[in-house]
Motif scaffolding. Sequence first.
Motif, PDB file in Angstrom:
ATOM      1  N   SER A  49     107.110  12.295 138.485  1.00  0.00           N
ATOM      2  CA  SER A  49     106.748  11.449 139.624  1.00  0.00           C
ATOM      3  C   SER A  49     107.581  10.167 139.672  1.00  0.00           C
ATOM      4  CB  SER A  49     105.261  11.103 139.597  1.00  0.00           C
ATOM      5  OG  SER A  49     104.918  10.434 138.412  1.00  0.00           O
ATOM      6  N   MET A  50     108.005   9.678 138.511  1.00  0.00           N
ATOM      7  CA  MET A  50     108.834   8.470 138.481  1.00  0.00           C
ATOM      8  C   MET A  50     110.175   8.721 139.162  1.00  0.00           C
ATOM      9  SD  MET A  50     107.987   6.919 134.698  1.00  0.00           S
ATOM     10  CE  MET A  50     108.587   5.288 135.067  1.00  0.00           C
ATOM     11  N   ARG A  51     110.732   9.902 138.915  1.00  0.00           N
ATOM     12  CA  ARG A  51     112.000  10.256 139.562  1.00  0.00           C
ATOM     13  C   ARG A  51     111.797  10.493 141.057  1.00  0.00           C
ATOM     14  NH1 ARG A  51     113.649  15.097 140.878  1.00  0.00           N
ATOM     15  NH2 ARG A  51     112.234  16.155 139.436  1.00  0.00           N
ATOM     16  N   LEU A  52     110.716  11.172 141.424  1.00  0.00           N
ATOM     17  CA  LEU A  52     110.474  11.504 142.819  1.00  0.00           C
ATOM     18  C   LEU A  52     110.244  10.260 143.673  1.00  0.00           C
ATOM     19  CD1 LEU A  52     108.167  14.633 142.422  1.00  0.00           C
ATOM     20  CD2 LEU A  52     110.581  14.586 143.095  1.00  0.00           C
ATOM     21  N   VAL A  57     112.134   6.281 147.783  1.00  0.00           N
ATOM     22  CA  VAL A  57     112.460   4.912 148.194  1.00  0.00           C
ATOM     23  C   VAL A  57     113.894   4.855 148.719  1.00  0.00           C
ATOM     24  CG1 VAL A  57     112.949   2.583 147.336  1.00  0.00           C
ATOM     25  CG2 VAL A  57     110.795   3.703 146.743  1.00  0.00           C
ATOM     26  N   LEU A  58     114.825   5.472 148.011  1.00  0.00           N
ATOM     27  CA  LEU A  58     116.220   5.455 148.451  1.00  0.00           C
ATOM     28  C   LEU A  58     116.391   6.223 149.760  1.00  0.00           C
ATOM     29  CD1 LEU A  58     118.192   5.840 145.098  1.00  0.00           C
ATOM     30  CD2 LEU A  58     117.507   3.770 146.313  1.00  0.00           C
ATOM     31  N   VAL A 136     108.931  -2.669 148.855  1.00  0.00           N
ATOM     32  CA  VAL A 136     108.765  -1.600 147.875  1.00  0.00           C
ATOM     33  C   VAL A 136     107.730  -2.067 146.856  1.00  0.00           C
ATOM     34  CG1 VAL A 136     109.907  -0.283 146.046  1.00  0.00           C
ATOM     35  CG2 VAL A 136     111.130  -0.775 148.177  1.00  0.00           C
ATOM     36  N   LEU A 137     106.684  -1.259 146.675  1.00  0.00           N
ATOM     37  CA  LEU A 137     105.643  -1.571 145.681  1.00  0.00           C
ATOM     38  C   LEU A 137     105.409  -0.307 144.859  1.00  0.00           C
ATOM     39  CD1 LEU A 137     104.671  -2.966 148.681  1.00  0.00           C
ATOM     40  CD2 LEU A 137     103.234  -4.190 147.043  1.00  0.00           C
ATOM     41  N   VAL A 138     106.281  -0.071 143.919  1.00  0.00           N
ATOM     42  CA  VAL A 138     106.225   1.135 143.093  1.00  0.00           C
ATOM     43  C   VAL A 138     105.768   0.752 141.688  1.00  0.00           C
ATOM     44  CG1 VAL A 138     107.593   2.955 142.041  1.00  0.00           C
ATOM     45  CG2 VAL A 138     107.947   2.382 144.437  1.00  0.00           C
TER      46      VAL A 138
END
Length: 224
Positions: A49-52, A57-58, A136-138
């Motif tokens: 999920s961190m990669r996804l 976002v990009l 962005v709030l990840v």
Amino acid sequence: MTNTKEYISETKDVATFFHGYAADFDSIYGHTKKRSSWDKFLDKYFRVSMRLRYELVLKYTATNEIRTILDVGCGGGVYCEALLNAGKTVTGIDIAEGMLQLAEQKTAQYITEGKVNYIHSGYLEHPFSQQYDAAVLVGFFDYIKTPIDTFKKLEKEVTKELLMSFPKSGGFLGWQRKVRYKMRNCPLYYYSKTDLESLLGQMGWLNKAEIIDIERDFFVRVTL
């Protein structure tokens, strides 16, 4: 509304946790400390999920309409660096000084060029003098008990898009993470899809939002 004393206490706990955890946390994205074989295994199978969310976002910021971006809880600057490389102008804000030091190291050239600036503060405490195209709030709402307060401030300061992640409730890994963070005195909050729909509904954003299931997280895009 947030209980002020409780909010201040939790904010300090999160800041302390991430100041000390900065290098370890940042290494997940390939910076600072070398990753062990065990860490690489976890990255591949349990941190998808961190990669996804990074890729999403990009993807959603890859438009000429989005030029200025606010990264709330910017951490070690992973997203700031990627967005700067994509030609955006970025402001990063974080409560952990150790994280901001990493971010400044990564993006030193862009600081010199005036493309990025960093603010050492909690988001709710800082008055911004400008509006941004996107925020962005990840990995931010993991530590926020009452997201509505943040939503209301974002609505005033962001004009086009909100890109946010929320950790899913339930599951063994979620329970394990909760225990681990509790041992370090760091608050942690989880969300169901129903929780998110309720929060978005309170803001009148439900018809403007897209909720994407990405493994252990929900990725939420709100078009303002």
